[in-house]
Enzyme design. Structure first.
Site, PDB file in Angstrom:
ATOM      1  N   ASN A 119      49.185  31.239   8.391  1.00  0.00           N
ATOM      2  CA  ASN A 119      48.827  32.600   8.759  1.00  0.00           C
ATOM      3  C   ASN A 119      48.618  32.766  10.263  1.00  0.00           C
ATOM      4  O   ASN A 119      48.764  33.869  10.792  1.00  0.00           O
ATOM      5  CB  ASN A 119      47.555  33.000   8.009  1.00  0.00           C
ATOM      6  N   SER A 177      55.226  35.741   7.563  1.00  0.00           N
ATOM      7  CA  SER A 177      56.141  36.253   8.578  1.00  0.00           C
ATOM      8  C   SER A 177      55.686  37.664   8.928  1.00  0.00           C
ATOM      9  O   SER A 177      54.503  37.903   9.187  1.00  0.00           O
ATOM     10  CB  SER A 177      57.584  36.226   8.063  1.00  0.00           C
ATOM     11  N   TYR A 196      58.603  38.461  19.626  1.00  0.00           N
ATOM     12  CA  TYR A 196      57.807  38.361  18.396  1.00  0.00           C
ATOM     13  C   TYR A 196      58.716  38.388  17.178  1.00  0.00           C
ATOM     14  O   TYR A 196      58.562  37.577  16.254  1.00  0.00           O
ATOM     15  CB  TYR A 196      56.784  39.492  18.332  1.00  0.00           C
ATOM     16  N   LYS A 205      59.334  35.411  14.181  1.00  0.00           N
ATOM     17  CA  LYS A 205      59.169  35.660  12.751  1.00  0.00           C
ATOM     18  C   LYS A 205      60.481  35.494  11.995  1.00  0.00           C
ATOM     19  O   LYS A 205      60.490  35.075  10.827  1.00  0.00           O
ATOM     20  CB  LYS A 205      58.563  37.043  12.527  1.00  0.00           C
TER      21      LYS A 205
END
Length: 278
Positions: free
Chosen positions: A84, A135, A150, A154
């Site tokens: 996480n 993700s 970013y 992901k």
């Protein structure tokens, strides 16, 4: 939840990770939770025999291995791993420097890889387990100006998760990529988001998106993190959990939009696509 599980959760001192840890502990589950600051974990969650707070630097493989070993030593096994920990680096691709970009990859991608490498020997030995990689819908639909790095982290996490699923299936280990939409947590506060050190004014759309995230979306996100945590617990109880799980109406809609665009491109350019075989 029918049986007691041992959970290993990274980034658990705030946001979704903290909410998930609290929900699990309230249900009598065993939780090993990591944070960069042991003090922050101990401040947020009272110490009980079911809770193991761990100070971990996830970009340091030795640190993650030490934490995994401690969790197994304390609880005897690990059933569910939740990667996480992460943060959002905002800014257009041109204006972010190499250090800013690599740091986001170090935390969001290589941090998760360190945890996976550290925990896999235990899961293989058990011949069971579930790895849940958090993700983002930005890891499936990346068409946002000013969020490229970013998104790239992901997307990378999603890609390695698909490969992981294929690799660990023979050991009885499940893998799920979770793509949340916007969640009303502190994710967009300064401690969890990076902004470019050298912004370029000409990128008007990029500037608008960055400002939107910080000044408008923060505190108004439509996703309820309590419900997301509940969904993750429900996911962990599934006999055959999905590889891809989209959470939130915004995530669901954006995923459908991306699929439509890909389908349109496949249909429109089918002749060209099929023209390159021998």
């Amino acid at each position: 939840m029918d049986t007691k599980k041992v959970w290993f959760i990274t980034g658990a001192s705030k946001g979704l990770g903290l909410i998930l840890a609290k929900q699990l502990l309230s249900k009598g589950q065993q939780v090993a939770a990591t944070s960069r600051s042991l003090e922050s974990l101990e401040k947020e969650i009272p110490q009980t025999e079911n809770f193991l707070p761990l100070e971990v630097n996830i970009v340091d493989e030795k640190s993650t291995q030490k934490a995994v070993n401690k969790a197994v030593e304390t609880f005897g096994r690990i059933d569910v791993v939740v990667n996480n920990a992460g943060y959002a680096q905002l800014g257009t691709l041109e204006e972010l420097n190499d250090e800013e970009s690599r740091k986001n990859f170090d935390v969001n991608v290589f941090g998760a890889l360190n945890v996976i490498r550290s925990v896999m020997p235990q899961l293989r030995q058990q011949k069971k387990g579930h790895i849940i990689n958090i993700s983002s819908i930005a890891g499936f639909n990346g068409m946002y100006a000013g969020v490229g790095i970013y998104c790239a982290t992901k997307f990378a996490l999603a890609g390695l998760s698909e490969a992981l699923a294929a690799e660990v299936k023979e050991f009885g280990i499940n893998t799920t990529i979770v793509y949340p939409g916007t969640l009303r947590t502190n994710f967009l506060e300064s401690s969890s988001v990076g902004v470019p050190k050298a912004p370029i004014a000409e990128y008007t759309e990029g500037r608008r998106i960055v400002d939107l995230h910080i000044d408008v979306l923060n505190g108004t996100q439509q996703g309820d993190p309590e419900k997301v945590a509940h969904a993750l617990i429900e996911l962990s109880d599934m006999e055959n959990p999905p590889l891809h799980l989209f959470l939130g109406s915004d995530s669901f809609e954006l995923a459908q939009n991306k699929i439509k665009i890909v389908e349109q491109d496949l249909q429109q350019y089918e002749k060209l696509s099929l023209s390159t075989d021998f």
